[in-house]
Enzyme design. Structure first.
Site, PDB file in Angstrom:
ATOM      1  N   HIS A  35       0.824  -1.205   0.000  1.00  0.00           N
ATOM      2  CA  HIS A  35       0.000   0.000   0.000  1.00  0.00           C
ATOM      3  C   HIS A  35       0.862   1.261   0.000  1.00  0.00           C
ATOM      4  O   HIS A  35       1.551   1.555   0.971  1.00  0.00           O
ATOM      5  CB  HIS A  35      -0.874  -0.041   1.258  1.00  0.00           C
ATOM      6  N   ARG A  36       0.847   1.948  -1.122  1.00  0.00           N
ATOM      7  CA  ARG A  36       1.709   3.123  -1.342  1.00  0.00           C
ATOM      8  C   ARG A  36       3.190   2.732  -1.223  1.00  0.00           C
ATOM      9  O   ARG A  36       4.029   3.553  -0.859  1.00  0.00           O
ATOM     10  CB  ARG A  36       1.373   4.266  -0.381  1.00  0.00           C
ATOM     11  N   GLU A  62       1.338  -0.650  -4.975  1.00  0.00           N
ATOM     12  CA  GLU A  62       0.119   0.141  -5.152  1.00  0.00           C
ATOM     13  C   GLU A  62       0.470   1.589  -5.448  1.00  0.00           C
ATOM     14  O   GLU A  62       1.444   2.128  -4.890  1.00  0.00           O
ATOM     15  CB  GLU A  62      -0.737   0.069  -3.886  1.00  0.00           C
ATOM     16  N   ASP A  64      -1.478   5.525  -6.277  1.00  0.00           N
ATOM     17  CA  ASP A  64      -2.652   6.385  -6.416  1.00  0.00           C
ATOM     18  C   ASP A  64      -2.335   7.485  -7.430  1.00  0.00           C
ATOM     19  O   ASP A  64      -1.290   8.146  -7.313  1.00  0.00           O
ATOM     20  CB  ASP A  64      -2.993   7.048  -5.078  1.00  0.00           C
ATOM     21  N   HIS A  77      -1.194  10.263  -2.953  1.00  0.00           N
ATOM     22  CA  HIS A  77      -2.489   9.849  -2.410  1.00  0.00           C
ATOM     23  C   HIS A  77      -3.486  10.988  -2.337  1.00  0.00           C
ATOM     24  O   HIS A  77      -4.619  10.878  -2.804  1.00  0.00           O
ATOM     25  CB  HIS A  77      -2.323   9.232  -1.015  1.00  0.00           C
ATOM     26  N   GLU A 149      -4.685   3.048  -8.713  1.00  0.00           N
ATOM     27  CA  GLU A 149      -5.982   3.641  -8.374  1.00  0.00           C
ATOM     28  C   GLU A 149      -6.182   4.969  -9.081  1.00  0.00           C
ATOM     29  O   GLU A 149      -5.313   5.845  -9.020  1.00  0.00           O
ATOM     30  CB  GLU A 149      -6.073   3.853  -6.853  1.00  0.00           C
ATOM     31  N   LYS A 151      -7.679   8.290  -8.719  1.00  0.00           N
ATOM     32  CA  LYS A 151      -8.170   9.150  -7.636  1.00  0.00           C
ATOM     33  C   LYS A 151      -8.853  10.377  -8.235  1.00  0.00           C
ATOM     34  O   LYS A 151      -8.309  10.986  -9.166  1.00  0.00           O
ATOM     35  CB  LYS A 151      -7.000   9.631  -6.773  1.00  0.00           C
ATOM     36  N   GLN A 184      -7.957  -0.042  -9.799  1.00  0.00           N
ATOM     37  CA  GLN A 184      -8.914   0.092  -8.697  1.00  0.00           C
ATOM     38  C   GLN A 184      -9.431   1.522  -8.657  1.00  0.00           C
ATOM     39  O   GLN A 184      -8.732   2.463  -9.055  1.00  0.00           O
ATOM     40  CB  GLN A 184      -8.217  -0.221  -7.366  1.00  0.00           C
ATOM     41  N   ASP A 277       0.741  -1.723   4.557  1.00  0.00           N
ATOM     42  CA  ASP A 277       1.941  -0.875   4.589  1.00  0.00           C
ATOM     43  C   ASP A 277       3.170  -1.703   4.958  1.00  0.00           C
ATOM     44  O   ASP A 277       4.292  -1.211   4.898  1.00  0.00           O
ATOM     45  CB  ASP A 277       1.783   0.236   5.653  1.00  0.00           C
TER      46      ASP A 277
END
Ligand code: G3P
Ligand code: CA
Length: 289
Positions: A35-36, A62, A64, A77, A149, A151, A184, A277
């Site tokens: 995640h990130r 991942e 964003d 993010h 993702e 955003k 996503q 994370d």
């Protein structure tokens, strides 16, 4: 940090380039989605964070996406720069979509991490830049898998087209390399647009925090019309939800799971992967089962 990958990361990229079998399904080992990046250990959405994630055994990194005023896709993010960007106020505060790429490239997204996490601070984090999607794809190429993702896509017309253009340019829209991509979004319209532009890419419908297992179950019929999976907040996930999603062949990828106890609970329920994370912790938990 330059565009060159360190030797340790290069080894993981080589392994990653040796090919994948089928896309992640319940029949496979659950996916470790960084995640990130490995954002517990390095500033989120930086090369330091993704390099670390790959060293720690992540299956997917991942990212964003936000779009700048001049139409560049950058990886951050928040829609505003303020939380993680440091630098000239004119360039490094406010909405990303009101800044040009040139402005944003003056911002440092590592210093905040050192200030906030002195126990994990490193000198080399200071000065890390906001990466463009192009830079990420150039750095990691076909050596990893990307969980991307969209955003705020409603405020960034053309985001989906630009994303697909860049993926195509980097050889990620042809079989079997499409297995390296999952898209996503919290926005169904964005996923439906991607499906229309390029059918066949796995799409995961994110579910905002505040829903319940029951309300998510009611939305599965709708999601299955375009999506390959759902991404609920971890506390909304229970046995009936996983069973209902699998019944209609949807993956379940909860976010954001950072303790061994939570990971065990979700793995016991049969989820297909999770955002964390701490990819090293999830890898250890999986190995211990
Ligand atoms: O993308 C899964 C999860 O990351 C959604 O939450 O806010 O961290 O993008 P967020
Ligand atoms: Ca995300």
């Amino acid at each position: 940090m330059s565009g060159k990958v360190p030797a340790t990361v290069a080894i993981f990229l080589l392994i990653g380039s040796m090919g994948w079998t089928a896309q992640g399904t319940a029949a496979q080992e659950p996916l470790v989605i960084a995640h990130r990046g490995a954002s517990a250990y390095a500033p989120e959405h930086t090369f330091a964070s993704w390099d670390r994630a790959l060293e720690l055994g992540a299956d997917f990194i991942e990212l964003d996406l936000q779009m700048t005023r001049d139409g560049e896709l950058v990886v951050l993010h928040d829609e505003e720069l303020d939380r993680t960007a440091r630098g000239p106020q004119q360039e490094c505060t406010g909405l990303v979509r009101e800044r040009t790429l040139r402005q944003i490239q003056r911002c440092d997204v590592g210093a905040w991490f050192n200030a906030q996490h002195p126990d994990r601070a490193r000198d080399e984090f200071v000065g890390l830049a906001i990466p463009t999607l192009r830079q990420v794809l150039e750095r990691y190429g076909l050596g990893t898998r990307y969980y991307i993702e969209t955003k705020n896509p409603e405020a960034a017309p053309g985001m989906e087209e630009e994303l697909l253009r860049l993926l195509g340019q980097h050889g990620l829209l042809t079989e079997p390399e499409t297995n390296r991509i999952i898209i996503q979004s919290f926005y169904a319209a964005s996923l439906i647009r991607i499906r229309a532009l390029h059918p066949g890419l796995p799409l995961v419908q994110l579910v905002p925090d505040g829903e319940t297992s029951a309300s998510i179950r009611q939305s599965l019929e709708q999601a299955r019309a375009y999506a390959t999976g759902i991404g609920p907040e971890q506390h909304d996930v229970d046995e009936p939800l996983v069973a209902a999603a699998h019944e209609v062949s949807l993956w379940v990828h909860p976010y954001t799971v950072n303790t061994a106890e939570s990971m065990q609970r979700l793995l016991d329920l049969g989820v297909d992967g999770m955002f964390t994370d701490r990819p090293d912790l999830l890898r250890r938990v999986l190995e211990g089962r």
